[in-house]
Scaffold this motif. Structure first.
Motif, PDB file in Angstrom:
ATOM      1  N   HIS A 161      11.631   8.102   5.293  1.00 58.03           N
ATOM      2  CA  HIS A 161      12.533   7.618   6.334  1.00 58.03           C
ATOM      3  C   HIS A 161      13.998   7.921   6.038  1.00 58.03           C
ATOM      4  O   HIS A 161      14.860   7.637   6.858  1.00 58.03           O
ATOM      5  CB  HIS A 161      12.354   6.103   6.524  1.00 58.03           C
ATOM      6  CG  HIS A 161      11.037   5.743   7.129  1.00 58.03           C
ATOM      7  ND1 HIS A 161      10.586   4.444   7.235  1.00 58.03           N
ATOM      8  CD2 HIS A 161      10.049   6.517   7.644  1.00 58.03           C
ATOM      9  CE1 HIS A 161       9.387   4.429   7.800  1.00 58.03           C
ATOM     10  NE2 HIS A 161       9.040   5.685   8.044  1.00 58.03           N
ATOM     11  N   TYR A 162      14.285   8.462   4.853  1.00 51.86           N
ATOM     12  CA  TYR A 162      15.650   8.877   4.519  1.00 51.86           C
ATOM     13  C   TYR A 162      15.654  10.393   4.404  1.00 51.86           C
ATOM     14  O   TYR A 162      15.412  10.954   3.329  1.00 51.86           O
ATOM     15  CB  TYR A 162      16.104   8.232   3.209  1.00 51.86           C
ATOM     16  CG  TYR A 162      15.973   6.721   3.198  1.00 51.86           C
ATOM     17  CD1 TYR A 162      16.632   5.939   4.131  1.00 51.86           C
ATOM     18  CD2 TYR A 162      15.180   6.075   2.252  1.00 51.86           C
ATOM     19  CE1 TYR A 162      16.511   4.556   4.130  1.00 51.86           C
ATOM     20  CE2 TYR A 162      15.052   4.697   2.241  1.00 51.86           C
ATOM     21  CZ  TYR A 162      15.712   3.941   3.183  1.00 51.86           C
ATOM     22  OH  TYR A 162      15.586   2.570   3.188  1.00 51.86           O
ATOM     23  N   PRO A 172       3.540   7.328   2.362  1.00 43.17           N
ATOM     24  CA  PRO A 172       3.533   6.491   3.566  1.00 43.17           C
ATOM     25  C   PRO A 172       2.234   5.712   3.713  1.00 43.17           C
ATOM     26  O   PRO A 172       1.153   6.194   3.372  1.00 43.17           O
ATOM     27  CB  PRO A 172       3.716   7.498   4.702  1.00 43.17           C
ATOM     28  CG  PRO A 172       3.219   8.796   4.152  1.00 43.17           C
ATOM     29  CD  PRO A 172       3.568   8.762   2.692  1.00 43.17           C
ATOM     30  N   ALA A 173       2.333   4.508   4.230  1.00 38.89           N
ATOM     31  CA  ALA A 173       1.180   3.686   4.590  1.00 38.89           C
ATOM     32  C   ALA A 173       1.461   3.080   5.954  1.00 38.89           C
ATOM     33  O   ALA A 173       2.586   2.651   6.226  1.00 38.89           O
ATOM     34  CB  ALA A 173       0.940   2.585   3.558  1.00 38.89           C
ATOM     35  N   PHE A 194       0.817  -1.212   0.000  1.00 40.58           N
ATOM     36  CA  PHE A 194       0.000   0.000   0.000  1.00 40.58           C
ATOM     37  C   PHE A 194       0.851   1.263   0.000  1.00 40.58           C
ATOM     38  O   PHE A 194       0.391   2.317  -0.465  1.00 40.58           O
ATOM     39  CB  PHE A 194      -0.987  -0.032   1.164  1.00 40.58           C
ATOM     40  CG  PHE A 194      -2.203  -0.850   0.865  1.00 40.58           C
ATOM     41  CD1 PHE A 194      -3.264  -0.320   0.169  1.00 40.58           C
ATOM     42  CD2 PHE A 194      -2.269  -2.179   1.229  1.00 40.58           C
ATOM     43  CE1 PHE A 194      -4.381  -1.078  -0.155  1.00 40.58           C
ATOM     44  CE2 PHE A 194      -3.373  -2.959   0.925  1.00 40.58           C
ATOM     45  CZ  PHE A 194      -4.435  -2.408   0.227  1.00 40.58           C
ATOM     46  N   ALA A 195       2.081   1.199   0.480  1.00 41.23           N
ATOM     47  CA  ALA A 195       2.986   2.336   0.316  1.00 41.23           C
ATOM     48  C   ALA A 195       3.305   2.537  -1.162  1.00 41.23           C
ATOM     49  O   ALA A 195       3.363   3.672  -1.649  1.00 41.23           O
ATOM     50  CB  ALA A 195       4.263   2.108   1.120  1.00 41.23           C
ATOM     51  N   LEU A 196       3.490   1.454  -1.896  1.00 40.80           N
ATOM     52  CA  LEU A 196       3.803   1.556  -3.318  1.00 40.80           C
ATOM     53  C   LEU A 196       2.629   2.117  -4.103  1.00 40.80           C
ATOM     54  O   LEU A 196       2.813   2.974  -4.982  1.00 40.80           O
ATOM     55  CB  LEU A 196       4.193   0.186  -3.869  1.00 40.80           C
ATOM     56  CG  LEU A 196       5.457  -0.461  -3.284  1.00 40.80           C
ATOM     57  CD1 LEU A 196       5.699  -1.818  -3.925  1.00 40.80           C
ATOM     58  CD2 LEU A 196       6.671   0.426  -3.448  1.00 40.80           C
ATOM     59  N   ILE A 197       1.404   1.644  -3.818  1.00 40.28           N
ATOM     60  CA  ILE A 197       0.272   2.141  -4.617  1.00 40.28           C
ATOM     61  C   ILE A 197      -0.122   3.556  -4.214  1.00 40.28           C
ATOM     62  O   ILE A 197      -0.725   4.276  -5.007  1.00 40.28           O
ATOM     63  CB  ILE A 197      -0.944   1.201  -4.522  1.00 40.28           C
ATOM     64  CG1 ILE A 197      -1.560   1.219  -3.131  1.00 40.28           C
ATOM     65  CG2 ILE A 197      -0.590  -0.204  -4.951  1.00 40.28           C
ATOM     66  CD1 ILE A 197      -2.904   0.510  -3.065  1.00 40.28           C
ATOM     67  N   ARG A 198       0.229   3.971  -2.991  1.00 36.09           N
ATOM     68  CA  ARG A 198      -0.046   5.353  -2.589  1.00 36.09           C
ATOM     69  C   ARG A 198       1.076   6.289  -3.015  1.00 36.09           C
ATOM     70  O   ARG A 198       0.917   7.505  -2.977  1.00 36.09           O
ATOM     71  CB  ARG A 198      -0.212   5.469  -1.066  1.00 36.09           C
ATOM     72  CG  ARG A 198      -1.391   4.742  -0.478  1.00 36.09           C
ATOM     73  CD  ARG A 198      -1.565   5.109   0.996  1.00 36.09           C
ATOM     74  NE  ARG A 198      -2.190   6.414   1.166  1.00 36.09           N
ATOM     75  CZ  ARG A 198      -1.656   7.432   1.815  1.00 36.09           C
ATOM     76  NH1 ARG A 198      -0.462   7.306   2.360  1.00 36.09           N
ATOM     77  NH2 ARG A 198      -2.294   8.569   1.926  1.00 36.09           N
ATOM     78  N   THR A 199       2.218   5.725  -3.398  1.00 37.40           N
ATOM     79  CA  THR A 199       3.466   6.475  -3.625  1.00 37.40           C
ATOM     80  C   THR A 199       3.723   7.414  -2.452  1.00 37.40           C
ATOM     81  O   THR A 199       4.123   8.565  -2.622  1.00 37.40           O
ATOM     82  CB  THR A 199       3.433   7.265  -4.948  1.00 37.40           C
ATOM     83  OG1 THR A 199       2.423   8.284  -4.890  1.00 37.40           O
ATOM     84  CG2 THR A 199       3.175   6.348  -6.121  1.00 37.40           C
ATOM     85  N   ALA A 209       9.475   1.422   0.111  1.00 34.84           N
ATOM     86  CA  ALA A 209       8.421   1.870   1.026  1.00 34.84           C
ATOM     87  C   ALA A 209       8.978   2.848   2.044  1.00 34.84           C
ATOM     88  O   ALA A 209       8.325   3.850   2.381  1.00 34.84           O
ATOM     89  CB  ALA A 209       7.796   0.662   1.731  1.00 34.84           C
ATOM     90  N   ASN A 210      10.186   2.595   2.549  1.00 39.73           N
ATOM     91  CA  ASN A 210      10.819   3.522   3.496  1.00 39.73           C
ATOM     92  C   ASN A 210      11.108   4.868   2.835  1.00 39.73           C
ATOM     93  O   ASN A 210      10.930   5.929   3.456  1.00 39.73           O
ATOM     94  CB  ASN A 210      12.106   2.917   4.043  1.00 39.73           C
ATOM     95  CG  ASN A 210      11.857   1.786   5.017  1.00 39.73           C
ATOM     96  OD1 ASN A 210      10.775   1.682   5.601  1.00 39.73           O
ATOM     97  ND2 ASN A 210      12.837   0.930   5.204  1.00 39.73           N
ATOM     98  N   ALA A 211      11.552   4.845   1.598  1.00 42.10           N
ATOM     99  CA  ALA A 211      11.825   6.104   0.891  1.00 42.10           C
ATOM    100  C   ALA A 211      10.542   6.889   0.670  1.00 42.10           C
ATOM    101  O   ALA A 211      10.499   8.115   0.857  1.00 42.10           O
ATOM    102  CB  ALA A 211      12.516   5.812  -0.439  1.00 42.10           C
TER     103      ALA A 211
END
Length: 468
Positions: free
Chosen positions: A287-288, A214-215, A207-212, A281-283
């Motif tokens: 988170h960076y 944070p999830a 869901f982080a990927l599809i939201r581009t 997902a962290n990026a």
């Protein structure tokens, strides 16, 4: 049940193997981090961790289980009240906690229920409504469950999308708020840790990927084999406060008539992508915080992703490598030390595709989305890859005297979206489909803005036209 604050409880705690040796203490759960302050000792200070701690909280919650507790410090006498306490205490930090049952290492999970940011938008849940209190609001139909199978053929269980509705009645009107949740049912019961690592965290990454963006998992519940029909609430490192989900925001994808099939495919295939889902997902979650760190991380991630997706790709064939080694060995105008170095290169870096070739392959995999991420023409896409390679080499070898924040921001963002999109292709989404939605996401809009400001040669309105 609550005491000394909204998230602090007094209680007794013990190890499962020593249920009669209870220790009084205070459990504090702030920002989903369980901290246990004890009046005595449960474990030796030299012990690296305590796998499981059972507890009974005062007034209302007789069953809790703490997992993976680390002894943070030992307290001197008087940890709570210097007038009445003369024992040496301990402070422990647990990774996560389960309310409602005393679990053991033998406990096995049969069901998991998860709600996370982006699920309601992806599932196209209707917005809140107010209706006359007549026959009651209609029920949202359930989506059929789909079986999960690993690439090795093992049965992982089944996944179902379910809808929940909360109703409140006031002045003859029924206010209805609907939410979605994912329900996983095990084929073979699994440990709590395995369910979290292999089902729940990959869902968060998807869901982080599809939201581009944070999830977070804001609700996580389990059912275990020896507690029939009761859902146990989970809190800890994998859970976070909910993020406001604006329904007008555009996700990269939404649910279609295929239901949960893309999520099921993701759970079956995400391991083939290596570390790419985690780092991407962290990026996307921010988170960076340092741009150069984000860029170099995503450069390494893209290289690793290509290696996992295209293991057959190589720079030189074995026959070419052997022929080159023979030619080097036969050369009379090269000293032995140089011959040894050249042979070493042939067996190492030159036997693998270059970073630029790996990037080019990922670009080819994603056409026509590449036209949005890297420039609308092959020439501009080649220019983009040249800039990525040059910046990566400059950072890797400390060759850049000045930090170009704008250039780094644009290349880091476009590279992150490139990797995210390539991961989503493995879930069954087509690049043609993603090319229509990615420019409308928040991250896509940011790339358009910063690209036109800092890299107009690639993303300027003359070369690059898209709706903003």
């Amino acid at each position: 049940m609550k005491h000394l604050g909204d998230n602090e409880w007094l209680g007794d705690f013990w190890l499962p193997e020593r249920p009669d040796d209870t220790v009084a203490g205070l459990l504090c759960v702030h920002n989903h981090k369980p901290i246990l302050i004890l009046l005595g000792q449960l474990g030796l200070f030299s012990a690296p961790r305590i796998p499981i701690i059972h507890g009974a909280l005062v007034a209302g919650q007789p069953f809790i289980t703490l997992f993976d507790a680390v002894i943070d410090s030992e307290s001197q006498p008087g940890v709570f009240n210097a007038c009445s306490v003369d024992l040496t205490g301990q402070t422990l930090q647990a990774s996560w906690i389960v309310y409602g049952h005393w679990l053991t290492e033998q406990s096995r999970v049969t069901h998991a229920f998860v709600h996370l940011t982006g699920l309601d938008t992806w599932a196209q849940v209707p917005p809140p409504s107010v209706e006359p209190c007549l026959e009651g609001p209609g029920k949202q139909p359930e989506v059929p469950a789909i079986a999960l199978t690993s690439l090795e053929g093992a049965q992982l269980g089944s996944l179902r999308l379910k809808f929940r509705a909360e109703h409140t009645v006031e002045m003859g009107l029924t206010a209805t708020k609907r939410t979605a949740q994912l329900e996983w049912v095990a084929a073979e019961p699994m440990t709590c840790e395995d369910v979290t690592e292999n089902i729940v965290i990959p869902l968060k990454q998807f869901f982080a990927l599809i939201r581009t963006g944070p999830a977070v998992i804001d609700r996580y519940r389990l059912r275990v084999a020896d507690v029939a029909g009761i859902s146990l609430e989970v809190d800890g490192w994998m859970v976070a406060d909910s993020i406001e989900e604006r329904r007008h925001e555009t996700n990269a994808v939404r649910r279609t008539e295929t239901g949960v099939e893309p999520i099921a495919r993701w759970l079956e295939r995400y391991k083939t992508l290596g570390r790419a889902p985690t780092t991407t997902a962290n990026a996307l979650a921010g988170h960076y915080p340092f741009l150069d760190g984000k860029f170099t991380t995503m450069a390494m991630t893209s290289e690793g992703l290509h290696r996992n997706l295209h293991p057959e790709k190589c720079g030189l064939t074995r026959a070419q490598t052997n022929a080159a080694k023979r030619a080097i060995k036969a050369a009379t105008d090269i000293d032995e030390a140089t011959k040894e170095k050249l042979s070493s290169l042939l067996g190492g870096q030159l036997s693998q595709p270059s970073f630029r070739n790996r990037i080019a392959q990922l670009q080819d995999d994603l056409q026509p989305l590449t036209q949005f991420l890297c420039g609308p023409t092959p020439e501009l896409q080649n220019c983009w890859s040249q800039k990525v390679v040059r910046l990566r080499n400059d950072y890797a070898h400390a060759l850049r005297d000045e930090f170009e924040s704008g250039l780094t921001r644009v290349l880091a963002s476009s590279l992150t979206l490139l990797v995210a999109a390539r991961c989503l292709v493995e879930a069954g989404y087509r690049p043609e489909q993603l090319s229509e939605s990615f420019p409308k996401t928040r991250a896509g809009q940011n790339l358009i803005h910063y690209g036109r400001v800092y890299l107009p040669s690639l993303y300027g309105p003359i070369n690059f036209k898209t709706s903003s």
